[in-house]
Design an enzyme around this catalytic site. Sequence first.
Site, short mmCIF file in Angstrom:
data_model
loop_
_atom_site.label_atom_id
_atom_site.label_comp_id
_atom_site.label_asym_id
_atom_site.label_seq_id
_atom_site.Cartn_x
_atom_site.Cartn_y
_atom_site.Cartn_z
N LYS A 203 -7.87 -2.88 -0.61
CA LYS A 203 -6.95 -2.30 -1.59
C LYS A 203 -6.27 -3.41 -2.38
O LYS A 203 -5.63 -4.29 -1.81
CB LYS A 203 -5.89 -1.44 -0.87
N ASP B 299 2.99 -1.74 -6.56
CA ASP B 299 3.04 -0.29 -6.39
C ASP B 299 4.44 0.22 -6.63
O ASP B 299 5.30 0.16 -5.77
CB ASP B 299 2.57 0.07 -4.97
N LYS C 167 8.92 5.24 -6.51
CA LYS C 167 9.55 4.86 -5.25
C LYS C 167 11.03 4.60 -5.47
O LYS C 167 11.46 4.29 -6.58
CB LYS C 167 8.90 3.57 -4.71
N ASP D 68 1.10 -5.12 -2.01
CA ASP D 68 0.24 -3.95 -1.81
C ASP D 68 -1.23 -4.27 -2.10
O ASP D 68 -2.08 -3.38 -2.09
CB ASP D 68 0.74 -2.79 -2.67
N ASP E 133 2.08 8.30 -5.83
CA ASP E 133 2.32 7.17 -4.93
C ASP E 133 1.24 7.07 -3.84
O ASP E 133 1.18 6.09 -3.11
CB ASP E 133 3.71 7.31 -4.30
N GLU F 28 -1.73 6.25 -4.22
CA GLU F 28 -2.70 5.66 -5.16
C GLU F 28 -3.78 4.84 -4.46
O GLU F 28 -4.87 4.67 -4.99
CB GLU F 28 -1.96 4.79 -6.19
N ARG G 103 -5.58 5.37 -1.81
CA ARG G 103 -6.79 6.13 -1.46
C ARG G 103 -7.60 6.47 -2.71
O ARG G 103 -8.81 6.62 -2.63
CB ARG G 103 -6.40 7.38 -0.66
N1 BES Z 1 1.57 1.09 -0.53
C1 BES Z 1 2.12 2.28 0.02
C2 BES Z 1 2.20 2.26 1.54
C3 BES Z 1 3.13 1.26 2.14
C4 BES Z 1 4.45 1.58 2.37
C5 BES Z 1 2.68 0.01 2.53
C6 BES Z 1 5.29 0.67 2.93
C7 BES Z 1 3.53 -0.91 3.10
C8 BES Z 1 4.83 -0.57 3.32
C9 BES Z 1 1.27 3.46 -0.39
O1 BES Z 1 0.67 3.38 -1.63
C10 BES Z 1 2.16 4.66 -0.44
O2 BES Z 1 3.05 4.65 -1.23
N2 BES Z 1 1.90 5.65 0.43
C11 BES Z 1 2.69 6.81 0.48
C12 BES Z 1 1.77 7.98 0.66
C13 BES Z 1 2.45 9.32 0.53
C14 BES Z 1 2.90 9.54 -0.90
C15 BES Z 1 1.47 10.38 0.94
C16 BES Z 1 3.67 6.70 1.64
O3 BES Z 1 3.29 6.15 2.68
O4 BES Z 1 4.80 7.11 1.48
ZN ZN Z 2 0.32 1.50 -2.34
MN MN Z 3 1.90 4.05 -3.18
#
Ligand code: BES
Ligand code: ZN
Ligand code: MN
Length: 501
Positions: free
Chosen positions: A268, A273, A280, A291, A350, A352, A354
């Site tokens: 990734k 992000d 966020k 990220d 968010d 993104e 996947r």
């Molecule tokens: N990059 C984030 C995940 C992340 C969060 C990595 C904190 C490291 C530390 C990812 O893109 C994300 O935002 N995931 C969301 C998914 C949700 C919207 C289903 C999450 O984990 O909140």
């Molecule tokens: Zn992310």
């Molecule tokens: Mn995200």
Amino acid sequence: MHVRVESGDIAQAKAACIVVNLFEGVTSPAGGTGAVDRALDGAISKLIAQGDLRGKYGDLVLFPTFGKVPAPRVLVVGLGKSAEFNVDKVRNLSAEAARRLRAARVESFATITHGAGIAGLDPQACAQAIAEGTLLGLYRFRQHKSASGTEDDAGEVKEAIIVEHDASKTDVLQAGADTGVVMAEAANFARDLANEPANVLTPTEFAHRAQSLAAAVGLEGEILARPQMEELGMGALLGVAAGSHQPPKLIVLRHRHGDGAALGLVGKGITFDTGGISLKQAAGMEEMKGDMSGGAAVIAAMGAIARLKPAINVTAVVPATENMPGGGAIRPGDVLKAMTGKTIEVINTDAEGRLILADGIAYARKLGCSSIVDVATLTGAMAITLGNVAMGMMGNDEALMNRVKAAAAAAGEKCWELPLFEEYREQIKSDVADIKNTGGRNAGSITAALFLKEFVEDTPWVHIDMAGVDNYEKDKGVLVKGASGIPVRTLVNLALQMARG
Ligand code: BES
Ligand code: ZN
Ligand code: MN
């Protein structure tokens, strides 16, 4: 930093410090520590008798030698209980010792091979662990500090010498040390990429750094830009990129060996992000410059693979883009068409990672990868599940998962398997498209992996969710404040192990 192996007497080593060790409970040291003790007229035994040296795990006792041996100081490293000793401890203690010496402004040290004596561990593995631990532990990111070296951090360790009394063992130890240097330099390269702020490490800069690495170590490299992504129908990757002024890049690196099928490493590469339109919160958002840690790990691992030359084809694929809420950004409710033709309802912009991985994985399969390992800071839920101790692992192939587990164990990078029970699939069913990009709060890391599985189809695949272990707040063993460089060494070990069959 150089690490070299010499045969000789550790007590006579010419360096700014001699490093020896002590197990808990030992009162009269043997081996290299014993030799140094005798040369110092029993100083180490006296310190033990006095209660100043106990050999507790992680104890570091530094004292002057007052001209009794060529080296002006000795550092005694506590190894802890001998029954609990292992190569991971060699690696972590080497890191702690190196930082301690740097703080004391020691520029060179000569060490015995921790673990290879009475502990009976494999000498080559111990030499590798010493080299890895030293280089990983000394890493720091000072790229954007204008004054290089304040009072507190002026020291620099420039040379490490592993001293072995048995001359017949030096070749094996040097081989271990050389591998350790390659491994640690790769992890440190990944750290450099992940520590860079997002205004420096844009997708374009990320691609440039991958290309310079490729040129330096002899990998084939190719960068796909927007027109090629459009041609390939990468609607998921392009969807995420739509909110940013920075053009997306798809980085491909190849290590070639014969014409067998390739192991695909997909990482990734979100260089920042924001969450996109599903923005966020502000607190902690700066961490999202990391990220792209999965992508950095994959690219850095390729550097080590090129240097170690395992007899296997390995292809790295890193979709790189920002996730920004610009005027062109995708909205919740939008439907994207991925490269495989599957349609995706975007519930949360968010989620993104996947989306870009769907196209990254599909492209790796198109390039002929017969097994795929993807690495991503994919879900905050992963950090809730396993904390910062272990990465999560999921997959569709028992044999490949076992290989990843073994590779991670050898690297001292913990990973733990989560299930992909089909019941969870319910959560990502969409009313308007083939699939939706979020499955609610429950089992968030698993539903993210199940989303990826849709694009993997029958290819043996392992997904590593490294959110939680991508970044650390303080120095501890081989880990230092900032980007971790996990799971670079796991990926390199995996390629080495698969090449061995
Ligand atoms: N990059 C984030 C995940 C992340 C969060 C990595 C904190 C490291 C530390 C990812 O893109 C994300 O935002 N995931 C969301 C998914 C949700 C919207 C289903 C999450 O984990 O909140
Ligand atoms: Zn992310
Ligand atoms: Mn995200």
